[in-house]
Design a protein around this motif. Structure first.
Motif, PDB file in Angstrom:
ATOM      1  N   ARG A 205       0.783  -1.123  -0.002  1.00  0.00           N
ATOM      2  CA  ARG A 205       0.043  -0.001   0.090  1.00  0.00           C
ATOM      3  C   ARG A 205       0.870   1.474  -0.032  1.00  0.00           C
ATOM      4  O   ARG A 205       0.527   2.263  -0.699  1.00  0.00           O
ATOM      5  N   ASP A 206       2.042   1.327   0.703  1.00  0.00           N
ATOM      6  CA  ASP A 206       2.579   2.481   0.907  1.00  0.00           C
ATOM      7  C   ASP A 206       3.934   2.357   0.580  1.00  0.00           C
ATOM      8  O   ASP A 206       5.030   3.117   0.774  1.00  0.00           O
ATOM      9  N   CYS A 207       4.485   1.396  -0.587  1.00  0.00           N
ATOM     10  CA  CYS A 207       5.757   0.907  -0.945  1.00  0.00           C
ATOM     11  C   CYS A 207       5.925   1.941  -2.018  1.00  0.00           C
ATOM     12  O   CYS A 207       5.479   2.189  -3.027  1.00  0.00           O
ATOM     13  N   GLU A 208       7.304   2.456  -1.830  1.00  0.00           N
ATOM     14  CA  GLU A 208       7.726   3.465  -2.930  1.00  0.00           C
ATOM     15  C   GLU A 208       8.829   2.671  -3.926  1.00  0.00           C
ATOM     16  O   GLU A 208       9.186   3.206  -4.845  1.00  0.00           O
ATOM     17  N   PHE A 209       8.868   1.328  -3.687  1.00  0.00           N
ATOM     18  CA  PHE A 209       9.945   0.539  -4.386  1.00  0.00           C
ATOM     19  C   PHE A 209      11.123   1.132  -4.620  1.00  0.00           C
ATOM     20  O   PHE A 209      11.623   1.460  -5.903  1.00  0.00           O
ATOM     21  N   PRO A 210      11.926   1.208  -3.721  1.00  0.00           N
ATOM     22  CA  PRO A 210      13.386   1.978  -3.907  1.00  0.00           C
ATOM     23  C   PRO A 210      14.261   1.034  -4.598  1.00  0.00           C
ATOM     24  O   PRO A 210      15.309   1.777  -5.326  1.00  0.00           O
ATOM     25  N   SER A 211      13.923  -0.173  -4.694  1.00  0.00           N
ATOM     26  CA  SER A 211      15.139  -1.029  -5.518  1.00  0.00           C
ATOM     27  C   SER A 211      14.780  -0.974  -6.813  1.00  0.00           C
ATOM     28  O   SER A 211      15.719  -1.613  -7.670  1.00  0.00           O
ATOM     29  N   VAL A 212      13.754  -0.631  -7.376  1.00  0.00           N
ATOM     30  CA  VAL A 212      13.350  -0.559  -8.697  1.00  0.00           C
ATOM     31  C   VAL A 212      13.687   0.911  -9.458  1.00  0.00           C
ATOM     32  O   VAL A 212      13.299   1.917  -8.975  1.00  0.00           O
ATOM     33  N   PRO A 213      14.742   0.532 -10.231  1.00  0.00           N
ATOM     34  CA  PRO A 213      15.150   2.062 -10.996  1.00  0.00           C
ATOM     35  C   PRO A 213      14.171   2.881 -11.813  1.00  0.00           C
ATOM     36  O   PRO A 213      13.139   2.182 -12.227  1.00  0.00           O
ATOM     37  N   PRO A 235       5.609   4.896 -11.637  1.00  0.00           N
ATOM     38  CA  PRO A 235       5.668   3.419 -11.703  1.00  0.00           C
ATOM     39  C   PRO A 235       5.008   2.609 -10.364  1.00  0.00           C
ATOM     40  O   PRO A 235       4.571   1.647 -10.378  1.00  0.00           O
ATOM     41  N   ARG A 236       4.592   3.300  -9.380  1.00  0.00           N
ATOM     42  CA  ARG A 236       4.043   2.803  -8.399  1.00  0.00           C
ATOM     43  C   ARG A 236       2.704   2.120  -8.406  1.00  0.00           C
ATOM     44  O   ARG A 236       2.669   0.789  -7.874  1.00  0.00           O
ATOM     45  N   PRO A 237       1.631   2.492  -8.996  1.00  0.00           N
ATOM     46  CA  PRO A 237       0.512   1.742  -9.095  1.00  0.00           C
ATOM     47  C   PRO A 237       0.846   0.392  -9.884  1.00  0.00           C
ATOM     48  O   PRO A 237       0.101  -0.750  -9.452  1.00  0.00           O
ATOM     49  N   ALA A 238       1.687   0.465 -11.012  1.00  0.00           N
ATOM     50  CA  ALA A 238       1.787  -0.758 -11.725  1.00  0.00           C
ATOM     51  C   ALA A 238       2.653  -1.610 -11.047  1.00  0.00           C
ATOM     52  O   ALA A 238       2.516  -3.043 -10.990  1.00  0.00           O
ATOM     53  N   LEU A 239       4.002  -1.124 -10.186  1.00  0.00           N
ATOM     54  CA  LEU A 239       4.485  -1.964  -9.314  1.00  0.00           C
ATOM     55  C   LEU A 239       3.699  -2.837  -8.141  1.00  0.00           C
ATOM     56  O   LEU A 239       4.024  -3.952  -7.973  1.00  0.00           O
ATOM     57  N   ARG A 240       2.844  -1.830  -7.765  1.00  0.00           N
ATOM     58  CA  ARG A 240       1.872  -2.531  -6.535  1.00  0.00           C
ATOM     59  C   ARG A 240       1.066  -3.609  -7.195  1.00  0.00           C
ATOM     60  O   ARG A 240       1.162  -4.799  -6.745  1.00  0.00           O
ATOM     61  N   GLY A 241       0.585  -3.657  -8.292  1.00  0.00           N
ATOM     62  CA  GLY A 241      -0.098  -4.800  -9.034  1.00  0.00           C
ATOM     63  C   GLY A 241       0.826  -5.919  -9.346  1.00  0.00           C
ATOM     64  O   GLY A 241       0.440  -7.060  -8.984  1.00  0.00           O
ATOM     65  N   TYR A 242       2.180  -5.488 -10.002  1.00  0.00           N
ATOM     66  CA  TYR A 242       3.106  -6.711 -10.413  1.00  0.00           C
ATOM     67  C   TYR A 242       3.488  -7.445  -9.144  1.00  0.00           C
ATOM     68  O   TYR A 242       3.471  -8.626  -9.026  1.00  0.00           O
ATOM     69  N   CYS A 243       3.830  -6.675  -8.095  1.00  0.00           N
ATOM     70  CA  CYS A 243       4.249  -7.462  -6.929  1.00  0.00           C
ATOM     71  C   CYS A 243       3.307  -8.101  -6.090  1.00  0.00           C
ATOM     72  O   CYS A 243       3.399  -9.278  -5.607  1.00  0.00           O
TER      73      CYS A 243
END
Length: 475
Positions: A205-213, A235-243
């Motif tokens: 929910r609150d992840c910023e995905f710092p490891s993804v460039p 990228p955050r909404p897409a990464l949230r769904g992907y993860c």
């Protein structure tokens, strides 16, 4: 039949790059897969044969390159109005389940097929639950269950896991070894919130995905998906769904492993985890895989995939860094099963079973990995990569100095001799591993899909989908 032959559970995800693991991306919540890797043998440099789903899957099952099995692009089917009834893209080819079934194994499948008609089990399989198409919405997915087509009301990842668990329970009670492939459609799009359960989405929910460039958009980035264009901006909404989709796979694998334990066959079973092809979530400045750009690409985010082998008491935990191609999965499983491998003059891979069993040292000779997507072909060593195109630019990268493949040396005069040598090696190798009607090197493959097998009488201009921009001039 060898009554002591091992069982196999092969778990394959859809569009998971090697970066999308807990070890490489700590914010990813996949505790089961992380533990599987920690207790197993991890192949750090494992590469698909083609950076898109259907060709890559056909290569895994046959041990051949796309130009020797004829599946050149992702396959369009019933969800595009193309009737796939009776169509088998692997017609006349020998697959892993066929070899194993002929040697006493019971073979089962739960999940994505995407190699033609999924309404009935292909040769070798006796247990079959399949997604009808290659993917789509995670709720209401069209599935084949007991030979009947229906709509799956629940989360399709859970449905694939449900059937895999049930199959383990049934297969483990028999007196024959089994091979079970569990093919998830995750983490393929769609990633929108209505496609994934709230409890999975809440993990990020609150992840910023710092490891993804977050990299600048590559000039070749050219995908028809509006979802990918939005992701490049935020990228955050897409990464949230992907993860979230991968976390759904993780909990499914946990259930399959628990079923193996409950049946008392965990130590008798090789559990293998991999993906059909890689995927970029902004890495290298694009979203997607080989068809996320034009021209089609074979950069490492598109072709490098996770690969883990785990069998307690039989496979020592560790890491293998030698490059290996997915075309070698077929002969490897056959050797691990102690079954004879049918001769195939077009076989592109060699068994790495000795590496799994710890009976082989690091190869003395350089290991070469080859890849192709239509008229795009690649040769990769541990230190360099060369890409040739039938109708497009060449590429050459020094992977030691430039692991991110950012500096193309193909036009560097100082690299001319090396480029020529690699081009010759590439041409010679494909001359020995491609054949006539199956060869995709000069066909108009654009990354937008294939409508029919190459052995039908449909013209290539109709067989492969193209647009005004993505048009390949053929000889």
């Amino acid at each position: 039949m060898n009554i002591n032959a091992p069982n196999f559970v092969v778990v394959m995800t859809d569009d998971q790059g090697a970066w999308a693991t807990g070890a490489a991306t700590p914010e990813l919540r996949t505790p089961t897969l992380d533990a599987l890797a920690a207790g197993g043998l991890v192949f750090e440099n494992f590469f698909c044969a083609s950076p898109v789903c259907s060709p890559a899957r056909a290569s895994v099952l046959t041990g051949r390159m796309p130009s020797a099995h004829g599946v050149h692009d992702w396959l369009r089917g019933d969800n595009d109005g193309i009737d796939t009834t009776g169509i088998s893209y692997l017609q006349g080819l020998t697959t892993t389940p066929e070899v194993l079934a002929a040697n006493g194994y019971v073979c089962a499948h739960s999940g994505k097929w995407h190699l033609g008609d999924a309404r009935s089990a292909p040769p070798g399989f006796s247990h079959w639950f399949s997604h009808r198409d290659g993917g789509g919405p995670y709720y209401g997915a069209p599935v084949i269950d007991g030979g009947t087509e229906r709509s799956e009301p629940g989360y399709v990842t859970d449905a694939i896991s449900d059937h895999a668990v049930a199959m383990v329970g049934e297969l483990a009670t028999g007196d024959r070894p089994f091979y079970l492939q569990v093919n998830y459609t995750a983490p393929h799009t769609p990633w929108s919130s209505e496609n994934h359960p709230a409890d999975l989405l809440d993990l990020y929910r609150d992840c910023e995905f710092p490891s993804v460039p977050r990299e600048q958009r590559h000039p070749w980035f050219d995908h028809v998906s509006a979802e990918f264009d939005r992701a490049q901006v935020d990228p955050r909404p897409a990464l949230r769904g992907y993860c979230s989709a991968l976390s759904g796979v993780d909990r499914g694998v946990a259930r399959v492993l628990a079923a193996l334990e409950a049946a008392g066959v965990r130590d008798d079973t090789y559990v293998i985890f991999t993906s059909d092809d890689g995927f970029s979530c902004g890495h290298h400045g694009y979203w997607g895989k080989g068809n996320g750009t034009w021209p089609l690409n074979v950069w490492d985010p598109s072709i490098r995939v996770p690969f883990v082998v785990n069998r307690p008491g039989h496979v020592a935990p560790g890491v293998v860094r030698t490059p290996i191609s997915a075309v070698s999965i077929h002969p490897t499983l056959v050797e691990l099963a102690d079954a004879p491998l049918p001769p195939d003059p077009l076989a592109a891979g060699t068994s790495f079973a000795p590496r799994i069993l710890g009976t082989e040292d690091v190869p003395a000779e350089p290991v070469l990995v080859f890849d192709e997507y239509g008229g795009t072909r690649m040769i990769r060593t541990a230190t360099e990569k060369y890409v040739w195109r039938h109708d497009g630019p060449e590429e050459l990268y020094d992977l030691v100095a430039d692991p991110g493949e950012l500096v193309d040396l193909s036009n560097d005069p100082a690299s001319a001799d090396r480029r020529a040598a690699l081009r010759g090696q590439l041409a010679d190798w494909f001359a020995a591993h491609a054949v006539g009607e199956y060869d995709g090197g000069a066909r108009p493959v654009t990354g937008l899909g294939q409508r029919s097998p190459v052995w039908t009488d449909q013209a290539d201009a109709d067989r492969y989908v193209w647009t005004a921009k993505r048009r390949v001039e053929t000889e």
